[in-house]
Design a protein around this motif. Structure first.
Motif, PDB file in Angstrom:
ATOM      1  N   GLY A 159       0.785  -1.224   0.000  1.00 27.86           N
ATOM      2  CA  GLY A 159       0.000   0.000   0.000  1.00 27.86           C
ATOM      3  C   GLY A 159       0.816   1.273   0.000  1.00 27.86           C
ATOM      4  O   GLY A 159       1.744   1.451  -0.804  1.00 27.86           O
ATOM      5  N   ALA A 160       0.491   2.163   0.930  1.00 24.58           N
ATOM      6  CA  ALA A 160       1.124   3.480   0.999  1.00 24.58           C
ATOM      7  C   ALA A 160       2.633   3.378   1.217  1.00 24.58           C
ATOM      8  O   ALA A 160       3.402   4.186   0.685  1.00 24.58           O
ATOM      9  CB  ALA A 160       0.485   4.292   2.136  1.00 24.58           C
ATOM     10  N   LEU A 161       3.052   2.368   1.973  1.00 20.80           N
ATOM     11  CA  LEU A 161       4.496   2.233   2.236  1.00 20.80           C
ATOM     12  C   LEU A 161       5.252   1.923   0.947  1.00 20.80           C
ATOM     13  O   LEU A 161       6.334   2.458   0.706  1.00 20.80           O
ATOM     14  CB  LEU A 161       4.739   1.140   3.289  1.00 20.80           C
ATOM     15  CG  LEU A 161       6.204   0.852   3.629  1.00 20.80           C
ATOM     16  CD1 LEU A 161       6.937   2.118   4.087  1.00 20.80           C
ATOM     17  CD2 LEU A 161       6.307  -0.238   4.697  1.00 20.80           C
ATOM     18  N   ALA A 181       5.615   5.074  -0.970  1.00 17.62           N
ATOM     19  CA  ALA A 181       6.576   5.987  -0.345  1.00 17.62           C
ATOM     20  C   ALA A 181       8.013   5.521  -0.579  1.00 17.62           C
ATOM     21  O   ALA A 181       8.913   6.335  -0.830  1.00 17.62           O
ATOM     22  CB  ALA A 181       6.289   6.097   1.152  1.00 17.62           C
ATOM     23  N   ILE A 182       8.229   4.204  -0.522  1.00 19.25           N
ATOM     24  CA  ILE A 182       9.576   3.664  -0.785  1.00 19.25           C
ATOM     25  C   ILE A 182       9.963   3.949  -2.234  1.00 19.25           C
ATOM     26  O   ILE A 182      11.073   4.379  -2.537  1.00 19.25           O
ATOM     27  CB  ILE A 182       9.619   2.142  -0.482  1.00 19.25           C
ATOM     28  CG1 ILE A 182       9.609   1.907   1.033  1.00 19.25           C
ATOM     29  CG2 ILE A 182      10.850   1.492  -1.113  1.00 19.25           C
ATOM     30  CD1 ILE A 182       9.508   0.442   1.454  1.00 19.25           C
ATOM     31  N   ASP A 183       9.028   3.731  -3.132  1.00 22.72           N
ATOM     32  CA  ASP A 183       9.241   3.984  -4.556  1.00 22.72           C
ATOM     33  C   ASP A 183       9.628   5.444  -4.785  1.00 22.72           C
ATOM     34  O   ASP A 183      10.587   5.757  -5.505  1.00 22.72           O
ATOM     35  CB  ASP A 183       7.934   3.671  -5.299  1.00 22.72           C
ATOM     36  CG  ASP A 183       8.189   2.858  -6.540  1.00 22.72           C
ATOM     37  OD1 ASP A 183       9.048   1.958  -6.488  1.00 22.72           O
ATOM     38  OD2 ASP A 183       7.530   3.145  -7.560  1.00 22.72           O
ATOM     39  N   ALA A 184       8.892   6.343  -4.142  1.00 25.15           N
ATOM     40  CA  ALA A 184       9.130   7.777  -4.324  1.00 25.15           C
ATOM     41  C   ALA A 184      10.472   8.194  -3.724  1.00 25.15           C
ATOM     42  O   ALA A 184      11.197   9.016  -4.287  1.00 25.15           O
ATOM     43  CB  ALA A 184       7.997   8.575  -3.685  1.00 25.15           C
ATOM     44  N   GLN A 185      10.823   7.601  -2.567  1.00 27.92           N
ATOM     45  CA  GLN A 185      12.022   8.030  -1.849  1.00 27.92           C
ATOM     46  C   GLN A 185      13.303   7.428  -2.421  1.00 27.92           C
ATOM     47  O   GLN A 185      14.337   8.082  -2.478  1.00 27.92           O
ATOM     48  CB  GLN A 185      11.888   7.626  -0.376  1.00 27.92           C
ATOM     49  CG  GLN A 185      12.939   8.239   0.538  1.00 27.92           C
ATOM     50  CD  GLN A 185      12.633   9.699   0.810  1.00 27.92           C
ATOM     51  OE1 GLN A 185      11.490  10.073   1.000  1.00 27.92           O
ATOM     52  NE2 GLN A 185      13.666  10.518   0.801  1.00 27.92           N
ATOM     53  N   PHE A 186      13.234   6.157  -2.815  1.00 24.78           N
ATOM     54  CA  PHE A 186      14.464   5.442  -3.193  1.00 24.78           C
ATOM     55  C   PHE A 186      14.545   5.163  -4.694  1.00 24.78           C
ATOM     56  O   PHE A 186      15.543   4.614  -5.156  1.00 24.78           O
ATOM     57  CB  PHE A 186      14.558   4.118  -2.418  1.00 24.78           C
ATOM     58  CG  PHE A 186      14.678   4.314  -0.925  1.00 24.78           C
ATOM     59  CD1 PHE A 186      15.920   4.525  -0.332  1.00 24.78           C
ATOM     60  CD2 PHE A 186      13.546   4.309  -0.111  1.00 24.78           C
ATOM     61  CE1 PHE A 186      16.031   4.717   1.035  1.00 24.78           C
ATOM     62  CE2 PHE A 186      13.642   4.490   1.259  1.00 24.78           C
ATOM     63  CZ  PHE A 186      14.889   4.705   1.831  1.00 24.78           C
ATOM     64  N   GLY A 187      13.509   5.483  -5.452  1.00 20.43           N
ATOM     65  CA  GLY A 187      13.531   5.216  -6.897  1.00 20.43           C
ATOM     66  C   GLY A 187      12.718   3.984  -7.216  1.00 20.43           C
ATOM     67  O   GLY A 187      11.776   4.051  -7.989  1.00 20.43           O
TER      68      GLY A 187
END
Ligand code: MN
Length: 219
Positions: A105-107, A110-116
């Motif tokens: 879900g949201a995590l 967020a991981i995708d957005a933060q780390f690529g």
């Protein structure tokens, strides 16, 4: 969480052999029943003579250690940290069929957005966990800016003492892996990745975001 004196050792949410073959039964028995038990016993012993502190939660003891009587600050820091970090670690794993799973879900977003992408995050996490010198933990946290960050803590230091909100952690003290993986921490980290409890990490992330947003609203 939010337990207070007299602290008790919460049973594992799976059997001692539940993480086999990635983390072995003997390691889990010793880690939970002896290592964690010792931190719990020590913390109870320290607080025995301080009735005013016996209603303090584990989190409050850790985050307000400077308000404690001088003579117990360091032992409380070490032992409350040992309890907090281990409970977080044990709750953050679950039985697995051997594949490396991922959050959904949201995590995940967020991981995708933060780390690529998720794979880059995994590589960075492995890099941090294998390069930590000595004993400690590698964490995924929500940092003071509300961003995801991978951080290492030494010994039984905790992210919450530094105003970071934990989402996931791995114990890289040698006692967490030595019986099975000997000195090969990288192999342990790879095996741990197969038993990560991502649904729990998702819940931790949601709680961290909620806490962070409420803090921002109050500012
Ligand atoms: Mn440990």
């Amino acid at each position: 969480m939010y337990q207070h004196y007299k602290f008790v050792n919460i049973p594992l949410p799976y059997g001692y052999d539940g993480l086999e073959p990635y983390i072995d039964k003997k390691t889990m028995e010793l880690h939970h029943d002896r290592h964690l038990q010792t931190y719990i016993d020590n913390l109870n012993h320290i607080l025995k003579d301080y009735p005013a502190l016996q209603m303090w939660s584990l989190e409050k003891l850790i985050c307000h250690v400077e308000s404690l009587p001088k003579e117990i600050q360091e032992p409380v820091e070490h032992n409350a940290g040992g309890v907090y970090n281990h409970e977080f670690y044990f709750r953050g794993m679950m039985p697995s069929n051997g594949s490396v799973s991922q959050p959904t879900g949201a995590l995940f977003c967020a991981i995708d957005a933060q780390f690529g992408d998720f794979q880059t995050f995994i590589e960075e996490f492995k890099q941090q966990a294998t390069s930590l010198f000595g004993s400690g933990y590698t964490w995924l946290v929500l940092n003071k800016n509300g961003d995801l960050e991978i951080v290492n803590t030494a010994n039984q230091d905790t992210p919450i003492a530094c105003h970071m909100l934990p989402i996931l952690n791995i114990d890289v003290w040698e006692h967490a892996y030595y019986l099975k993986h000997y000195n090969e921490r990288a192999k342990y980290v790879n095996d741990w990745l197969k038993v990560v409890n991502w649904p729990q990490a998702e819940m931790n992330y949601e709680a961290a975001c909620k806490f962070w947003n409420e803090k921002i609203m109050r500012m």
